[in-house]
Design a protein around this motif. Structure first.
Motif, PDB file in Angstrom:
ATOM      1  N   UNK A   1      -7.011  -1.644   4.153  1.00 58.42           N
ATOM      2  CA  UNK A   1      -5.909  -2.036   3.264  1.00 58.42           C
ATOM      3  C   UNK A   1      -4.557  -1.633   3.844  1.00 58.42           C
ATOM      4  N   UNK A   2      -4.574  -0.698   4.832  1.00 59.74           N
ATOM      5  CA  UNK A   2      -3.319  -0.256   5.457  1.00 59.74           C
ATOM      6  C   UNK A   2      -3.066  -0.920   6.806  1.00 59.74           C
ATOM      7  N   UNK A   3      -4.041  -1.686   7.304  1.00 62.98           N
ATOM      8  CA  UNK A   3      -3.947  -2.190   8.677  1.00 62.98           C
ATOM      9  C   UNK A   3      -3.830  -3.706   8.779  1.00 62.98           C
ATOM     10  N   UNK A   4      -3.742  -4.405   7.656  1.00 63.25           N
ATOM     11  CA  UNK A   4      -3.734  -5.870   7.706  1.00 63.25           C
ATOM     12  C   UNK A   4      -2.577  -6.390   8.554  1.00 63.25           C
ATOM     13  N   UNK A   5      -1.403  -5.772   8.428  1.00 59.57           N
ATOM     14  CA  UNK A   5      -0.232  -6.251   9.172  1.00 59.57           C
ATOM     15  C   UNK A   5      -0.328  -5.938  10.663  1.00 59.57           C
ATOM     16  N   UNK A   6      -1.247  -5.060  11.051  1.00 58.27           N
ATOM     17  CA  UNK A   6      -1.388  -4.648  12.456  1.00 58.27           C
ATOM     18  C   UNK A   6      -2.583  -5.308  13.126  1.00 58.27           C
ATOM     19  N   UNK A   7      -3.350  -6.083  12.367  1.00 58.69           N
ATOM     20  CA  UNK A   7      -4.655  -6.533  12.831  1.00 58.69           C
ATOM     21  C   UNK A   7      -4.578  -7.751  13.728  1.00 58.69           C
TER      22      UNK A   7
ATOM     23  N   UNK B   1       0.814  -1.207   0.000  1.00 59.55           N
ATOM     24  CA  UNK B   1       0.000   0.000   0.000  1.00 59.55           C
ATOM     25  C   UNK B   1       0.848   1.257   0.000  1.00 59.55           C
ATOM     26  N   UNK B   2       2.052   1.201   0.595  1.00 61.39           N
ATOM     27  CA  UNK B   2       2.901   2.390   0.616  1.00 61.39           C
ATOM     28  C   UNK B   2       3.409   2.751  -0.780  1.00 61.39           C
ATOM     29  N   UNK B   3       3.373   1.805  -1.710  1.00 57.78           N
ATOM     30  CA  UNK B   3       3.792   2.084  -3.081  1.00 57.78           C
ATOM     31  C   UNK B   3       2.615   2.475  -3.979  1.00 57.78           C
TER      32      UNK B   3
ATOM     33  N   UNK C   1      -1.310   7.024   7.835  1.00 56.42           N
ATOM     34  CA  UNK C   1      -0.495   5.809   7.855  1.00 56.42           C
ATOM     35  C   UNK C   1      -0.489   5.256   9.273  1.00 56.42           C
ATOM     36  N   UNK C   2      -1.057   4.107   9.438  1.00 57.55           N
ATOM     37  CA  UNK C   2      -1.264   3.545  10.768  1.00 57.55           C
ATOM     38  C   UNK C   2      -0.010   2.858  11.304  1.00 57.55           C
TER      39      UNK C   2
ATOM     40  N   UNK D   1      -7.340  -0.300  -3.038  1.00 57.06           N
ATOM     41  CA  UNK D   1      -8.712  -0.722  -2.761  1.00 57.06           C
ATOM     42  C   UNK D   1      -9.466  -0.988  -4.062  1.00 57.06           C
ATOM     43  N   UNK D   2      -9.329  -0.105  -5.037  1.00 59.46           N
ATOM     44  CA  UNK D   2     -10.016  -0.296  -6.318  1.00 59.46           C
ATOM     45  C   UNK D   2      -9.519  -1.553  -7.015  1.00 59.46           C
TER      46      UNK D   2
END
Length: 342
Positions: free
Chosen positions: A303-309, A109-111, A281-282, A118-119
């Motif tokens: 889409x930005x939080x999957x690694x933190x979930x 997502x950072x790229x 950016x979370x 998301x789209x």
């Protein structure tokens, strides 16, 4: 001056008078906007055309208004009608923004930026991010796309467009009606008269609510419909009704977080709200709330939080619903471009 802001000044929407310095800068900003648009209108700056129809979705105010759900719905309708759509986007806030990139479901997502990713995940169509949207549109056409949807590009005049769709926040509208920084407007409100379609994001549909008709003369009403919650770690989707009567932490880093919170409350969910800036950016600490309640968040945040979930984190996808007459009118206009291109 950027058209986006991290936290809108209070005077944009609460009726307070903007300070004199903001009014002065708004005059300078307005002159620059008028000059730039005039250069394109008189042909003194070149507008580039893609070899396919271009539909631009955008808004006149800084911040979100519901453009991404509409872009997803538009792509799906175009594909159902036999078109091969692609999406061009700047990819706001991404790393290495000077590099053009094809966005796929697994792109970091950072790229890619949150909205293009998301789209890409929701639709599976080709998505190209590039600071030069004209170059992105041409790249899409070169790969076989026969219509280009440009996400958030109303002010990107370098790309010649065939249809413009303005998305209006039904709750905030144009705020105090003034230009940045005195108000939220990127361009004067009169610019709205030039677009082909004006779509009013009227809020979140609740169960049993009838489809809305046109919101007013020249405007179409859009509702954002949510029915399920998807575990960020994967697994079976839950009905949103499973959270009715319960308290949850609600996370929203969008242009108007209150829209998300209000939609959950309308379903009888007890909301502990956590609003973040648009495109935030979370980090892990952002999702530590001190109580073990379920966490519901917008799809754009997910889409930005999957690694933190953890196992109690859920994404709440939304589907844009518009009157069928809107889609008929839009597809008719588009078909006319296919048979008689300008």
């Amino acid at each position: 001056m950027s058209g986006r802001t991290r936290t809108p000044p209070r005077w944009w929407f609460d009726g307070a008078a903007p300070p004199l310095w903001a009014r002065a800068l708004a005059g300078v900003y307005g002159s620059a906007v008028a000059m730039r648009r005039g250069l394109y209108a008189r042909g003194l700056r070149r507008r580039l055309r893609a070899d396919a129809p271009v539909i631009v979705i955008g808004n006149l105010i800084a911040g979100g208004s519901g453009k991404t759900p509409l872009a997803i719905a538009l792509v799906e309708r175009l594909r159902a009608a036999g078109w091969t759509p692609g999406v061009a986007s700047r990819g706001y806030g991404r790393d290495r923004a000077e590099e053009a990139l094809w966005v796929e479901a697994g792109t970091p997502v950072e790229l890619s930026g949150d909205e293009p990713l998301l789209i890409a995940r929701r639709t599976g169509v080709r998505v190209r991010v590039d600071r030069d949207r004209a170059a992105a549109a041409r790249a899409l056409v070169a790969t076989g796309c026969d219509v280009v949807v440009c996400d958030d590009g109303l002010q990107h005049y370098r790309l010649r467009r065939d249809l413009e769709i303005e998305v209006i926040d039904g709750r905030r509208r144009y705020g105090n009606g003034l230009l940045i920084p005195a108000g939220p407007l990127r361009e004067p409100a009169a610019r709205s008269a030039d677009v082909a379609f004006r779509v009013v994001n009227a809020g979140t549909a609740v169960p049993g609510e009838a489809d809305a008709e046109a919101a007013g003369f020249g405007e179409w009403s859009m509702r954002l419909h949510s029915t399920r919650a998807l575990p960020l770690l994967g697994g079976r989707a839950l009905s949103l009704d499973a959270f009715t009567g319960k308290r949850v932490h609600a996370v929203a880093g969008i242009g108007d977080p209150e829209r998300f919170f209000a939609g959950l409350r309308a379903r009888g969910i007890g909301v502990v709200p956590h609003a973040f800036p648009d495109h935030h950016r979370y980090v892990a600490d952002d999702l530590r709330f001190g109580s073990d309640l379920p966490v519901l968040m917008t799809e754009k945040d997910a889409v930005k939080c999957a690694a933190l979930a953890g196992e109690r984190h859920y994404s709440v996808p939304v589907d844009a619903q518009l009157p069928e007459a809107f889609w008929v009118a839009l597809l008719d206009r588009l078909q006319a471009l296919r048979t008689d291109p300008r």
